[in-house]
Design an enzyme around this catalytic site. Structure first.
Site, short mmCIF file in Angstrom:
data_model
loop_
_atom_site.label_atom_id
_atom_site.label_comp_id
_atom_site.label_asym_id
_atom_site.label_seq_id
_atom_site.Cartn_x
_atom_site.Cartn_y
_atom_site.Cartn_z
N ASN A 12 0.85 -1.19 0.00
CA ASN A 12 0.00 0.00 0.00
C ASN A 12 0.89 1.24 0.00
O ASN A 12 1.54 1.54 1.00
CB ASN A 12 -0.89 -0.04 1.26
CG ASN A 12 -1.73 1.21 1.42
OD1 ASN A 12 -1.88 1.99 0.48
ND2 ASN A 12 -2.26 1.41 2.61
N LYS A 14 0.01 4.28 -0.13
CA LYS A 14 -0.64 5.44 0.53
C LYS A 14 -0.48 6.68 -0.36
O LYS A 14 -0.53 6.58 -1.58
CB LYS A 14 -0.08 5.65 1.93
CG LYS A 14 -0.05 4.38 2.76
CD LYS A 14 0.16 4.64 4.21
CE LYS A 14 0.40 3.33 4.94
NZ LYS A 14 0.15 3.40 6.35
N HIS A 98 -9.58 0.78 5.25
CA HIS A 98 -8.26 0.93 5.87
C HIS A 98 -8.42 1.79 7.13
O HIS A 98 -9.24 2.72 7.15
CB HIS A 98 -7.28 1.58 4.89
CG HIS A 98 -5.87 1.54 5.37
ND1 HIS A 98 -5.38 2.44 6.29
CD2 HIS A 98 -4.85 0.70 5.08
CE1 HIS A 98 -4.10 2.15 6.54
NE2 HIS A 98 -3.76 1.09 5.82
N GLU A 100 -6.80 4.15 8.24
CA GLU A 100 -6.62 5.60 8.02
C GLU A 100 -7.90 6.21 7.46
O GLU A 100 -8.20 7.38 7.70
CB GLU A 100 -5.41 5.84 7.11
CG GLU A 100 -4.11 5.57 7.88
CD GLU A 100 -2.92 5.15 7.03
OE1 GLU A 100 -2.96 5.31 5.79
OE2 GLU A 100 -1.93 4.65 7.62
N GLU A 169 -5.20 -5.49 10.70
CA GLU A 169 -4.18 -4.46 10.88
C GLU A 169 -4.42 -3.75 12.21
O GLU A 169 -5.22 -2.80 12.27
CB GLU A 169 -4.26 -3.43 9.75
CG GLU A 169 -4.01 -4.01 8.38
CD GLU A 169 -3.50 -2.94 7.44
OE1 GLU A 169 -2.37 -3.09 6.96
OE2 GLU A 169 -4.20 -1.96 7.20
N GLY A 175 2.52 1.84 10.75
CA GLY A 175 3.47 2.95 10.61
C GLY A 175 4.21 3.29 11.89
O GLY A 175 4.84 4.34 11.98
N SER A 214 3.51 -2.56 10.26
CA SER A 214 4.97 -2.57 10.40
C SER A 214 5.61 -3.90 9.97
O SER A 214 6.55 -4.37 10.60
CB SER A 214 5.37 -2.19 11.82
OG SER A 214 4.95 -0.87 12.10
C1 PEP Z 1 -0.72 -0.14 5.94
O1 PEP Z 1 -0.66 0.93 5.36
O2 PEP Z 1 -1.70 -0.85 5.77
C2 PEP Z 1 0.37 -0.55 6.84
C3 PEP Z 1 0.29 -1.70 7.43
O3 PEP Z 1 1.43 0.33 6.99
P1 PEP Z 1 2.88 -0.01 7.65
O4 PEP Z 1 3.37 -1.27 7.01
O5 PEP Z 1 3.71 1.18 7.30
O6 PEP Z 1 2.68 -0.18 9.11
#
Ligand code: PEP
Length: 257
Positions: A12, A14, A98, A100, A169, A175, A214
């Site tokens: 992803n 973003k 997601h 976010e 997630e 992040g 992460s």
């Molecule tokens: C994501 O954007 O879904 C995500 C898991 O980000 P990161 O790997 O940076 O934690």
């Protein structure tokens, strides 16, 4: 991982790599993808790069997704994008719900279910994201929250004629550099598999459950080795093709073993 399901590694991007930098990244992903034939590799560029990335990846095994979709097929929704538009640009998958989107754009479980149905109506395979906040985890509410989020999309998932995925997630892991331990991730993945199975055993067997939060080259193998972790949704590390490639290679070696 489980031999019944092909691993899926999704990157992803973003709000990054929306122009020529996205095309260059896609070229680098294309290069490593041929070395992981047992893994589905998916890139999720911002809208501005989807068409160019899909053109760059044409003829390769790499899949392309959108980061979000509107619930309606068209209309006066300035700034939004429909499932048909994503398909027209070359996407065949889309992320819905997601964290976010839930956090910054106030998307509710009901919105996520509508978006999931809209994705399927446009022949897009959805990745439905679920996960608890740190506060909810610390209050011992992880399974309660995730069950509610899964329950909201269960009927739509069960009606799907296309491949679907659920991404667990944990919001506190996105992040932040703090990933869930393989055992903690597996506990939630196994619960999700159980809720899918209670609806329909075939659904539980075919839906891939990805872990996100992460994921990096150095922790991927441990997470992917868990029996109910069928892949990863990778954010930050996916902006570096070398890192995404290393994660995909960890999945490839587990799939071969
Ligand atoms: C994501 O954007 O879904 C995500 C898991 O980000 P990161 O790997 O940076 O934690």
């Amino acid at each position: 991982m489980n031999a019944k399901r092909r691993p899926l590694i999704a990157g992803n991007w973003k709000m990054h790599a929306g122009g020529l930098d996205g095309v260059r990244l896609a070229m680098a992903v294309r290069e490593f993808a041929s070395s992981v034939p047992h893994v589905d590799v998916l890139v999720v560029p911002p809208y501005t790069a989807i068409a160019a990335v899909a053109a760059e990846l044409e003829g390769s095994s790499v899949l392309v997704a959108g980061q979000n979709v509107h619930g309606k097929p068209h209309g006066a929704f300035t700034g939004e994008i429909s499932g048909g538009m994503l398909r027209d640009c070359g996407a065949t998958w889309v992320i819905v719900g997601h964290s976010e989107r839930r956090q910054h754009f106030r998307e509710t479980d009901a919105d996520v279910a509508i978006k999931l149905a809209a994705a399927l109506d446009h022949d897009l395979s959805p990745i439905a994201c679920v996960g608890e906040t740190l506060e909810q985890r610390e209050a011992g509410k992880t399974l309660e929250v995730v069950e509610r989020q899964v329950a909201a999309v269960l009927d739509v998932l069960a009606s799907a004629k296309r491949a679907c995925a659920v991404a667990y997630e944990p919001v506190w892991a996105i992040g932040t550099g703090k990933n869930a331990s393989p055992a903690d991730a597996e506990a939630v993945h196994a619960a999700i598999r159980g809720w899918l199975a209670a609806k329909d055993t075939g659904l539980a067997e075919r839906v891939r459950i990805l872990y996100g939060g992460s994921v990096k080259a150095d922790n991927a193998a441990g997470l992917l080795a868990e029996p109910n972790v069928d892949g990863a949704l990778v954010g930050g590390a996916s902006l570096d093709a070398g890192s995404l490639g290393a994660i995909a290679k960890a999945a490839e070696s587990l799939a071969r073993s």
